[in-house]
Motif scaffolding. Sequence first.
Motif, short mmCIF file in Angstrom:
data_model
loop_
_atom_site.label_atom_id
_atom_site.label_comp_id
_atom_site.label_asym_id
_atom_site.label_seq_id
_atom_site.Cartn_x
_atom_site.Cartn_y
_atom_site.Cartn_z
N LEU A 81 -11.22 15.96 -3.44
CA LEU A 81 -10.15 16.19 -2.34
C LEU A 81 -9.18 15.25 -2.08
CD1 LEU A 81 -12.69 17.89 0.18
CD2 LEU A 81 -11.37 19.05 -1.58
N LEU A 82 -9.67 14.15 -1.97
CA LEU A 82 -8.84 12.87 -1.74
C LEU A 82 -7.79 12.77 -2.86
CD1 LEU A 82 -10.88 10.08 0.03
CD2 LEU A 82 -9.43 11.92 1.21
N LEU A 83 -8.35 12.90 -4.13
CA LEU A 83 -7.58 12.73 -5.36
C LEU A 83 -6.40 13.99 -5.42
CD1 LEU A 83 -7.04 10.84 -7.74
CD2 LEU A 83 -8.33 12.58 -9.01
N GLN A 84 -6.76 14.92 -4.87
CA GLN A 84 -5.69 16.14 -4.75
C GLN A 84 -4.70 15.61 -3.68
OE1 GLN A 84 -7.41 19.82 -3.65
NE2 GLN A 84 -8.67 19.92 -5.52
N LEU A 85 -5.05 14.93 -2.61
CA LEU A 85 -3.97 14.57 -1.60
C LEU A 85 -3.08 13.80 -2.12
CD1 LEU A 85 -5.82 13.82 1.82
CD2 LEU A 85 -3.90 15.24 1.19
N ILE A 86 -3.65 12.77 -2.91
CA ILE A 86 -2.80 11.57 -3.44
C ILE A 86 -2.07 12.22 -4.74
CG2 ILE A 86 -2.95 9.72 -5.13
CD1 ILE A 86 -4.04 8.47 -2.72
N VAL A 114 0.86 -1.17 -0.04
CA VAL A 114 -0.06 -0.17 0.15
C VAL A 114 0.72 1.11 -0.01
CG1 VAL A 114 -1.91 1.15 1.24
CG2 VAL A 114 -1.87 -1.15 1.31
N LEU A 115 0.67 1.95 -0.93
CA LEU A 115 1.63 3.17 -1.22
C LEU A 115 0.91 4.45 -0.64
CD1 LEU A 115 2.90 2.52 -4.83
CD2 LEU A 115 3.99 1.85 -2.80
N GLN A 116 -0.53 4.58 -0.96
CA GLN A 116 -1.14 5.47 -0.26
C GLN A 116 -2.42 4.89 0.13
OE1 GLN A 116 -0.39 8.85 0.03
NE2 GLN A 116 1.62 8.17 -0.68
N ASN A 117 -2.84 5.46 1.36
CA ASN A 117 -3.96 4.96 1.76
C ASN A 117 -5.04 6.25 2.36
OD1 ASN A 117 -6.10 2.92 2.32
ND2 ASN A 117 -5.43 2.92 4.70
N THR A 118 -5.87 6.83 1.90
CA THR A 118 -6.74 7.89 2.41
C THR A 118 -7.97 7.51 2.42
OG1 THR A 118 -7.35 8.82 0.17
CG2 THR A 118 -5.08 9.63 1.06
N VAL A 119 -8.72 7.81 3.68
CA VAL A 119 -9.90 7.62 4.11
C VAL A 119 -10.60 8.95 4.75
CG1 VAL A 119 -11.47 6.34 5.56
CG2 VAL A 119 -9.43 5.44 4.61
N SER A 120 -11.79 9.34 4.24
CA SER A 120 -12.43 10.51 4.61
C SER A 120 -13.59 9.89 5.52
CB SER A 120 -12.91 11.61 3.75
OG SER A 120 -13.68 12.41 4.40
N SER A 121 -13.73 10.06 6.78
CA SER A 121 -14.98 9.40 7.62
C SER A 121 -16.30 10.46 7.44
CB SER A 121 -14.56 9.00 8.83
OG SER A 121 -15.71 8.75 9.52
#
Length: 363
Positions: free
Chosen positions: A64-69, A31-38
Motif C-alpha cells: 500500500l505504501l509503495l502504491q502511495l509512492i 527527503v522526497l517522500q516519507n511514508t509511515v503506517s503506524s
Amino acid sequence: MKILSIETSCDDTAIAVVEASGGLNRPVFTVLQNTVSSQIAIHQPFGGVVPNLAKREHQKNLPLLLQLIAKKKITAKSIDAIAVTVGPGLEPALWAGIEFAKQLAKDWQKSLIGANHMEGHLYSNWLTKSDKKQVTSDREIVFPAIALVVSGGHTILLKMDSLTKWKKLGETRDDAAGEAFDKIARLINLPYPGGPEIERLARAGNPKAIAFPRPMLKDKNYDFSFSGLKTSVLYYLRDIGFTDVVSFRPSLKRKKLLVQSDKFSVADVCASVQQAIVDVLVGKTIRAARQYGAQSVLLCGGVSANKYLQDNLKLKAKSLKLDFHCPTREYNTDNAAMIAAAAYIQKLRKKKLPIAADATLSL
Ligand code: KG4
Ligand code: ZN
C-alpha cells in the motif's frame, strides 16, 4: 543517487525516497517522500508489540505504501538503489521488509543495500525535507560530537570523531529509556507506547513531587540502568495504596485509569518519572561532552521526540556553547528516510551488510 528505503524493524511500516549526494565529509540528504503506517492501534490492546502481528501488518502495508509512492511518479526508472533495514529489531518484522525489498530489487533490477537501524537513527540528524529550501550549512555538524541515541530498545552514548568514526562510551545495562517509559506507563494503566503519554500528562504535573532515583547518574562510567527506576515506581504505587498496579506482562484488558485521588496524581507521577529519566540522560551526555571536548551534542531515536528532553539537553549544551542537533518531528521515531541515509553512508564506506535479519545487530 535516489534511494527507495524500507523500514520494518518494529511496529512502523515505512517507505521513503531520498536523494543522497556528497561525500563522507558533507553528505546531503533530501527527503522526497516519507511514508509511515503506524500499527499502534493494533498492538495497543496487548500493551506492547507482538512480533508476528507486526510481521503480518508489514506484509499488508508495504504494497500500500509503495502504491502511495508510485502515485508521486516514483517508479523503477527514477530510483538508483533500494535499501532495507536488516537489524536490529524484531526478527519476524525485519524479515517482512527484507523479503519485500528483495522482490522489489529483483523486479526493478536495482541493487539492494542492507542498513543498520541504529545508524539510521544517528544519521537522522542529517536529513532535510525537500519542501523547505535546503540549507546544507544547517546540517554541518562539527566534530567531535557526543551523540545520545535513545529508542525503545537502545540507550547508547557515542563519541563521534567523524560521520563514520565513533567510540561507544556507554549503553544501558538493562531497560532502554523508551522501554522504561513504556513499562512505567503500563504500571499506571496508560496505553502503549507510554513515552508520548507520560510526556503529555507530565505537562500538568510537578516534576519535584516524588523523588524517584536517578540510576547511575553519579557513576563515573557512561552506562545507564533504568529497571531500578521502574521498580521504584512500582513500590511507590504500592505504598500509596494504588491498587490498580498491573504486572509488567502485557494484558489484554486495559483497566480504568485512576487519574487523581487524595494520595495520587497521575500527572505528578508522570512529571517526576520524566524528570528522573531526563536528569540521567542529560547529566551523562553533558559530562561526556565536557570530558571529551565536544563541539556538538546530537540527540536521536524515538525518545528524542520528547520535547522536555530536547529542551533540557539543548539548554545545557547551549550554556556550554555547544551546538545542539535533534531531528525534526517526523525523523525522531522510526522512519525509512533515515534508512536511506544509513545505506548511502554504508555505500560510501564500501561496507556491506548481509541481506538477512540480524535482531541484535549493534552500532
Ligand atoms: O526509535 P523508536 O521509534 O523505535 C525503536 O527503535 O525502538 O522508539 C520508540 C520508543 C518507545 O519506547 C516510545 O515510548 C518512545 O520511543 N517515545 C517517547 C516519546 N515518543 C516516543 N518517549 C518519551 N517521550 C516521547 N514523546
Ligand atoms: Zn528506532
